[in-house]
Design an enzyme around this catalytic site. Structure first.
Site, short mmCIF file in Angstrom:
data_model
loop_
_atom_site.label_atom_id
_atom_site.label_comp_id
_atom_site.label_asym_id
_atom_site.label_seq_id
_atom_site.Cartn_x
_atom_site.Cartn_y
_atom_site.Cartn_z
N LYS A 1 28.14 -4.45 14.43
CA LYS A 1 28.58 -4.64 12.90
C LYS A 1 28.75 -6.46 13.09
O LYS A 1 30.03 -5.50 13.55
CB LYS A 1 29.49 -3.07 12.12
CG LYS A 1 28.82 -3.91 10.27
CD LYS A 1 29.38 -2.03 9.91
CE LYS A 1 29.21 -2.54 7.96
NZ LYS A 1 30.10 -1.40 7.69
N SER B 1 27.77 0.34 3.70
CA SER B 1 26.84 -1.19 4.10
C SER B 1 26.51 -1.64 5.74
O SER B 1 26.72 -2.69 6.27
CB SER B 1 28.53 -1.74 3.76
OG SER B 1 29.68 -0.87 4.98
N SER C 1 30.52 3.93 4.40
CA SER C 1 29.59 3.36 5.55
C SER C 1 28.85 3.49 6.34
O SER C 1 28.29 3.16 7.40
CB SER C 1 30.05 1.78 4.81
OG SER C 1 30.57 1.85 3.68
#
Length: 485
Positions: A79, A154, A178
């Site tokens: 990420k 996210s 997330s």
């Protein structure tokens, strides 16, 4: 059959037997990215040259019989809010469009030491603020199960890349759901570890008392292997816990006889789609057949979790994001008349609308006239939410419910109404406020879209969470289903 249809242990065996090389695995990752990335758009930055060079180097080590770590030579996606030395880290924000870190996050040091190979950096909601990855400053990631729907957020890029078979596993971060919510939307396995189980050093901070890095994988066993490598105390992170890391893979016994499950009535009530509710009840029946029992309980303060979270997380974000001012790194406006104007213009132009909304909300909650009424009260309610979990865990081993109220929604469906978007995390946020671990595993489909089952455990008891998740997974075949791209 793709190489990434194999589990971590199977890939490790193939490497040990010399049936495939590490270079083959890296080639497979970039081949698949070339095939589907235009549709899915999970990656922001690729690391191809360095990854291929590292694969060759590790193949030489493997030939000498030097390495036996299960992750050795396996490709991974990261990420883009986890700093990677020499590899651009943007947090999907224009304010960090050119940020090239000079150090690695602790989790990256541990992955590199284990021999994992970083394939690239994955798309996300800007600064991890969002539930759909539509808030990225650069591109729109799509759900591999339905390209007209969001992958969640996210960590949408992290979940979509694994579901699409671009990498066998990835790292995400979880502040209010997330990791778990995109894992549910994309039909993969995502764990938010206990707060303090994994070092946050090198994770670009959103809300420091809530953020945790965790693994996203195709199977529970793969998830356990990845957590094994990244977990543990870190002198660079004062909030990391000095508690021994057990062998998570050894916990996957399949035996849940006598296990006591709590099912909060608040997690199956109003707002949860009937099809999702039925999928969870069917999953509980599977666990019953395996020897577990379940009872309905109450987490009475969970109805305040959403408001509590947005006050606390936004307050912490307003402080954390003050560092992005155009002075030391990242975007800087060309239109400033003076220093103060440079701060204003840089932040106005560099941050997206959702980030600015939360900074404003947090600044308001922390202001002297409202601190007691909002921030201080939210902290008190957080304590009550935490106590609710502690009370339930005095009598039960795990708490189970849906990960999300609905399956993945359509792109653009909720962008005009922030509150509707925020409601999507209503079942995951309480876990972050309490600091306990939770995993999402696939438990069904609604109109061809995956549904996630959330299994919540006691502080630092990821082993039990994994054991229950693995037992359920082995009794079903949802984790074997793959999207057609």
């Amino acid at each position: 059959m793709s190489l990434f249809d194999h589990t971590v242990s199977e890939l490790h065996t193939l490497l040990q037997k010399k049936e495939v090389s590490i270079s083959d695995l890296v080639d497979e990752s970039y081949r698949r990215i070339g095939e589907v990335e235009e549709k899915v758009q999970a990656f922001l930055t690729l690391n191809e040259e360095q990854a291929r060079a590292k694969a060759k180097e590790l193949d030489d080590k493997l030939a000498k019989g030097e390495e036996t770590n299960p992750l050795f030579g396996l490709p991974i996606g990261i990420k883009d809010n986890i700093v990677t030395k020499g590899l651009r880290t943007t947090c999907a924000s224009k304010i960090l469009y050119n940020f090239d870190p000079i150090y690695d996050a602790t989790v990256m040091e541990r992955l590199n030491a284990a021999g994992a190979i970083t394939i690239g950096k994955l798309n996300m909601d800007e600064f991890a603020m969002g539930s759909s990855t539509e808030n990225s400053g650069f591109q729109l990631t799509r759900n591999p199960w339905d390209l007209e729907r969001v992958p969640g957020g996210s960590s949408g890029g992290s979940a979509a890349a694994v579901a699409a078979g671009e990498v066998p596993f990835s790292l995400g971060s979880d502040t209010g759901g997330s990791i778990r919510q995109p894992a549910a939307f994309c039909g993969v396995v995502g764990l938010k570890p206990t707060y303090g189980r994994v070092s946050r050093f090198g994770l670009v901070a959103f809300a420091s008392s809530l953020d945790q890095i965790g693994p996203i994988t195709r199977t529970v066993e793969d998830n356990a292997y990845l957590l094994q490598v990244i977990a543990g105390v870190d002198p660079m992170d004062s909030t990391s816990a000095n508690i021994d890391v057990p062998n998570y893979v050894e916990a996957l016994t399949g035996d849940i006889k006598g296990l006591k499950i709590a099912v909060p009535k608040e997690y199956l009530g109003e707002g949860v789609a009937e099809e999702v509710r039925q999928s969870v009840l069917a999953a509980l029946s599977v666990l019953e057949k395996l020897g577990a029992t379940w009872e309905e309980v109450s987490l009475p303060h969970s109805k305040y979790a959403l408001a509590t979270y947005y006050l606390l997380a936004s307050s912490e974000a307003s402080a954390n994001l003050a560092r992005f001012d155009g002075v030391r790194y990242g975007y800087r406006t060309d239109n400033a008349k003076n220093l103060i104007d440079m701060y204003k213009q840089t932040r106005s132009e560099g941050f997206g609308s959702e980030v600015k909304r939360r900074i404003m909300l947090g600044t308001f909650a922390l202001s002297s006239g409202y601190y007691d009424a909002y921030y201080k009260k939210a902290q008190k309610v957080r304590t009550l939410i935490k106590r609710d979990f502690e009370n339930v865990f005095e009598q039960y081993d795990v708490i189970i419910g849906p990960t999300t109220p609905t399956p993945a929604f359509k792109i653009g469906e909720k962008t005009s109404d922030p509150l509707t978007m925020y409601m999507n995390d209503i079942l995951t946020i309480p876990v972050n406020l309490a600091g306990v671990p939770a995993i999402s595993v696939p438990c069904g489909f609604v109109d061809g879209l995956p549904v996630g089952l959330q299994i919540i455990g006691k502080h630092f008891d990821e082993s039990t969470v994994y054991r229950v998740a693995h037992a359920f997974e082995q009794a079903t075949d949802y984790h074997k289903q793959k999207p057609v791209l």
